[in-house]
Design a protein around this motif. Structure first.
Motif, PDB file in Angstrom:
ATOM      1  N   PRO A  42       0.831  -1.212   0.000  1.00  0.00           N
ATOM      2  CA  PRO A  42       0.000   0.000   0.000  1.00  0.00           C
ATOM      3  C   PRO A  42       0.862   1.258   0.000  1.00  0.00           C
ATOM      4  N   PRO A  43       0.341   2.334  -0.522  1.00  0.00           N
ATOM      5  CA  PRO A  43       1.143   3.583  -0.560  1.00  0.00           C
ATOM      6  C   PRO A  43       1.375   4.140   0.835  1.00  0.00           C
ATOM      7  N   ARG A  44       2.551   4.629   1.059  1.00  0.00           N
ATOM      8  CA  ARG A  44       2.888   5.258   2.333  1.00  0.00           C
ATOM      9  C   ARG A  44       2.654   6.769   2.192  1.00  0.00           C
ATOM     10  N   ILE A  45       1.569   7.197   2.718  1.00  0.00           N
ATOM     11  CA  ILE A  45       1.212   8.612   2.615  1.00  0.00           C
ATOM     12  C   ILE A  45       1.861   9.351   3.786  1.00  0.00           C
ATOM     13  N   PRO A  46       2.786  10.225   3.527  1.00  0.00           N
ATOM     14  CA  PRO A  46       3.475  10.917   4.623  1.00  0.00           C
ATOM     15  C   PRO A  46       2.560  11.931   5.306  1.00  0.00           C
ATOM     16  N   GLN A  47       2.838  12.156   6.570  1.00  0.00           N
ATOM     17  CA  GLN A  47       2.102  13.160   7.318  1.00  0.00           C
ATOM     18  C   GLN A  47       2.802  14.507   7.147  1.00  0.00           C
ATOM     19  N   VAL A  48       2.135  15.404   6.480  1.00  0.00           N
ATOM     20  CA  VAL A  48       2.719  16.716   6.177  1.00  0.00           C
ATOM     21  C   VAL A  48       2.331  17.687   7.271  1.00  0.00           C
ATOM     22  N   GLN A  49       3.338  18.328   7.856  1.00  0.00           N
ATOM     23  CA  GLN A  49       3.106  19.334   8.886  1.00  0.00           C
ATOM     24  C   GLN A  49       4.125  20.452   8.699  1.00  0.00           C
ATOM     25  N   LEU A  50       3.645  21.608   8.342  1.00  0.00           N
ATOM     26  CA  LEU A  50       4.527  22.738   8.071  1.00  0.00           C
ATOM     27  C   LEU A  50       5.027  23.348   9.370  1.00  0.00           C
ATOM     28  N   PRO A  51       6.328  23.671   9.455  1.00  0.00           N
ATOM     29  CA  PRO A  51       6.847  24.331  10.662  1.00  0.00           C
ATOM     30  C   PRO A  51       6.411  25.802  10.704  1.00  0.00           C
ATOM     31  N   GLU A  52       6.251  26.300  11.904  1.00  0.00           N
ATOM     32  CA  GLU A  52       5.788  27.676  12.073  1.00  0.00           C
ATOM     33  C   GLU A  52       6.923  28.699  11.964  1.00  0.00           C
ATOM     34  N   GLU A  53       8.122  28.306  12.356  1.00  0.00           N
ATOM     35  CA  GLU A  53       9.220  29.275  12.454  1.00  0.00           C
ATOM     36  C   GLU A  53       9.564  29.953  11.126  1.00  0.00           C
ATOM     37  N   PRO A  54       9.711  29.215  10.002  1.00  0.00           N
ATOM     38  CA  PRO A  54      10.038  29.914   8.740  1.00  0.00           C
ATOM     39  C   PRO A  54       8.970  30.917   8.322  1.00  0.00           C
ATOM     40  N   PHE A  55       7.706  30.568   8.520  1.00  0.00           N
ATOM     41  CA  PHE A  55       6.633  31.489   8.146  1.00  0.00           C
ATOM     42  C   PHE A  55       6.653  32.731   9.044  1.00  0.00           C
ATOM     43  N   LEU A  56       6.962  32.542  10.317  1.00  0.00           N
ATOM     44  CA  LEU A  56       7.049  33.689  11.212  1.00  0.00           C
ATOM     45  C   LEU A  56       8.222  34.587  10.846  1.00  0.00           C
ATOM     46  N   GLN A  57       9.349  33.980  10.454  1.00  0.00           N
ATOM     47  CA  GLN A  57      10.502  34.773  10.039  1.00  0.00           C
ATOM     48  C   GLN A  57      10.207  35.569   8.769  1.00  0.00           C
ATOM     49  N   VAL A  58       9.549  34.918   7.806  1.00  0.00           N
ATOM     50  CA  VAL A  58       9.190  35.617   6.566  1.00  0.00           C
ATOM     51  C   VAL A  58       8.208  36.742   6.851  1.00  0.00           C
ATOM     52  N   ALA A  59       7.215  36.473   7.687  1.00  0.00           N
ATOM     53  CA  ALA A  59       6.233  37.509   8.026  1.00  0.00           C
ATOM     54  C   ALA A  59       6.893  38.669   8.766  1.00  0.00           C
ATOM     55  N   SER A  60       7.831  38.367   9.669  1.00  0.00           N
ATOM     56  CA  SER A  60       8.523  39.423  10.395  1.00  0.00           C
ATOM     57  C   SER A  60       9.372  40.277   9.465  1.00  0.00           C
ATOM     58  N   ALA A  61      10.118  39.612   8.551  1.00  0.00           N
ATOM     59  CA  ALA A  61      10.950  40.364   7.603  1.00  0.00           C
ATOM     60  C   ALA A  61      10.095  41.203   6.663  1.00  0.00           C
ATOM     61  N   LEU A  62       8.969  40.637   6.205  1.00  0.00           N
ATOM     62  CA  LEU A  62       8.081  41.369   5.312  1.00  0.00           C
ATOM     63  C   LEU A  62       7.448  42.571   6.022  1.00  0.00           C
ATOM     64  N   THR A  63       7.052  42.375   7.265  1.00  0.00           N
ATOM     65  CA  THR A  63       6.490  43.476   8.039  1.00  0.00           C
ATOM     66  C   THR A  63       7.508  44.592   8.236  1.00  0.00           C
ATOM     67  N   PHE A  64       8.753  44.218   8.508  1.00  0.00           N
ATOM     68  CA  PHE A  64       9.814  45.220   8.689  1.00  0.00           C
ATOM     69  C   PHE A  64      10.028  46.025   7.418  1.00  0.00           C
ATOM     70  N   GLU A  65      10.086  45.352   6.272  1.00  0.00           N
ATOM     71  CA  GLU A  65      10.306  46.054   5.002  1.00  0.00           C
ATOM     72  C   GLU A  65       9.127  46.954   4.654  1.00  0.00           C
ATOM     73  N   ILE A  66       7.900  46.488   4.914  1.00  0.00           N
ATOM     74  CA  ILE A  66       6.720  47.315   4.633  1.00  0.00           C
ATOM     75  C   ILE A  66       6.707  48.562   5.513  1.00  0.00           C
ATOM     76  N   ASN A  67       7.020  48.395   6.785  1.00  0.00           N
ATOM     77  CA  ASN A  67       7.069  49.541   7.692  1.00  0.00           C
ATOM     78  C   ASN A  67       8.163  50.525   7.286  1.00  0.00           C
ATOM     79  N   ARG A  68       9.294  50.003   6.842  1.00  0.00           N
ATOM     80  CA  ARG A  68      10.364  50.895   6.394  1.00  0.00           C
ATOM     81  C   ARG A  68       9.953  51.640   5.128  1.00  0.00           C
ATOM     82  N   GLY A  69       9.224  50.956   4.236  1.00  0.00           N
ATOM     83  CA  GLY A  69       8.721  51.627   3.038  1.00  0.00           C
ATOM     84  C   GLY A  69       7.738  52.727   3.375  1.00  0.00           C
ATOM     85  N   PHE A  70       6.842  52.454   4.345  1.00  0.00           N
ATOM     86  CA  PHE A  70       5.904  53.488   4.783  1.00  0.00           C
ATOM     87  C   PHE A  70       6.638  54.681   5.397  1.00  0.00           C
TER      88      PHE A  70
END
Length: 253
Positions: free
Chosen positions: A130-158
């Motif tokens: 039978p196929p082995r379907i992996p359990q996919v679970q995205l980590p939170e840390e990379p998304f938080l880092q991207v959101a933090s960097a994006l927020t910083f750049e947007i605020n600097r642009g403003f």
């Protein structure tokens, strides 16, 4: 007696000669140190080489020096070619074939779920595991880092836009207006996807070409920069200097 009378004189002469030799050696060492320092003098130092945008670091360091820089500068040709090929395939799929994103995502999920469902139910008849379907679970840390960097750049642009709108820097105001005007013209020629793909292709071609031929490009860039500064000085003297910015600031104060 004569020998005893000459010995103090000889000792005095020896001391004088030692001092003279010591002075000569110190002066020679000073002259040697001066000659060693001569290559560092401003007259012998080679003129500073002009680099585009005033950079002092290599192109690889300007792009961060990590894996993104390796991809943009084609350090690993297979990975860079794969990234550019995937971007081209996406652009062809959505722009030329006019496929829609939501339709594509739904079709991919339908095909994947149908294959896995049939395989899970038919594996006993075809004698396959039978196929082995992996359990996919995205980590939170990379998304938080991207959101933090994006927020910083947007605020600097403003903050930059607020500084420009306050009327403190006329030069920066004109540069931003000109850049937005050029961007609006480019946007009228093509849609956002084509503009994004064109920028992506330029990022994967222009830096590597510049890194390869920077010794030939920088002299032309230096001449162009000098000419632009001359034209701006003329424009500043004839137009910008006649705008009563100081009077407006005085009225505000």
């Amino acid at each position: 007696m004569a020998e005893h009378s000459e010995s103090p004189i000889e000792s005095v002469m020896e001391k004088i000669s030692e001092k003279i030799h010591a002075h000569d050696s110190s002066s020679s060492s000073d002259s040697d140190s001066e000659t060693e320092k001569k290559p560092d003098s401003p007259s012998s130092v080679k003129a500073k080489i002009f680099r585009l945008f005033g950079r002092e670091k290599p192109v690889h360091k300007v792009f961060g020096g990590g894996k993104p820089a390796d991809v943009l500068l084609w350090r690993n040709k297979k990975i860079s070619a794969s990234v550019l090929g995937v971007a081209t395939a996406i652009w062809v799929l959505f722009e030329l074939i006019e496929y829609h994103l939501l339709t594509l995502v739904c079709h991919i999920f339908i095909l994947s779920l149908a294959v896995l469902f049939l395989w899970s139910n038919v594996h006993t008849f075809i004698h396959k595991t039978p196929p082995r379907i992996p359990q996919v679970q995205l980590p939170e840390e990379p998304f938080l880092q991207v959101a933090s960097a994006l927020t910083f750049e947007i605020n600097r642009g403003f903050a930059v836009l607020r500084n420009i709108a306050s009327g403190k820097d006329l030069k920066k105001f004109l540069v931003v207006i000109a850049a937005l005007w050029v961007l609006s013209i480019v946007g009228s020629w093509c849609n956002f996807l084509t503009l994004f793909y064109t920028t992506f292709v330029l990022l994967h071609t222009v830096p590597v070409l510049y890194e390869k031929y920077e010794d030939k490009i920088d002299p032309f860039a230096e001449k162009a920069t000098i000419e632009i500064k001359k034209q701006y000085a003329v424009f500043d003297a004839k137009v910008l200097s006649k705008i009563p910015v100081g009077a407006l600031k005085a009225k505000r104060g």
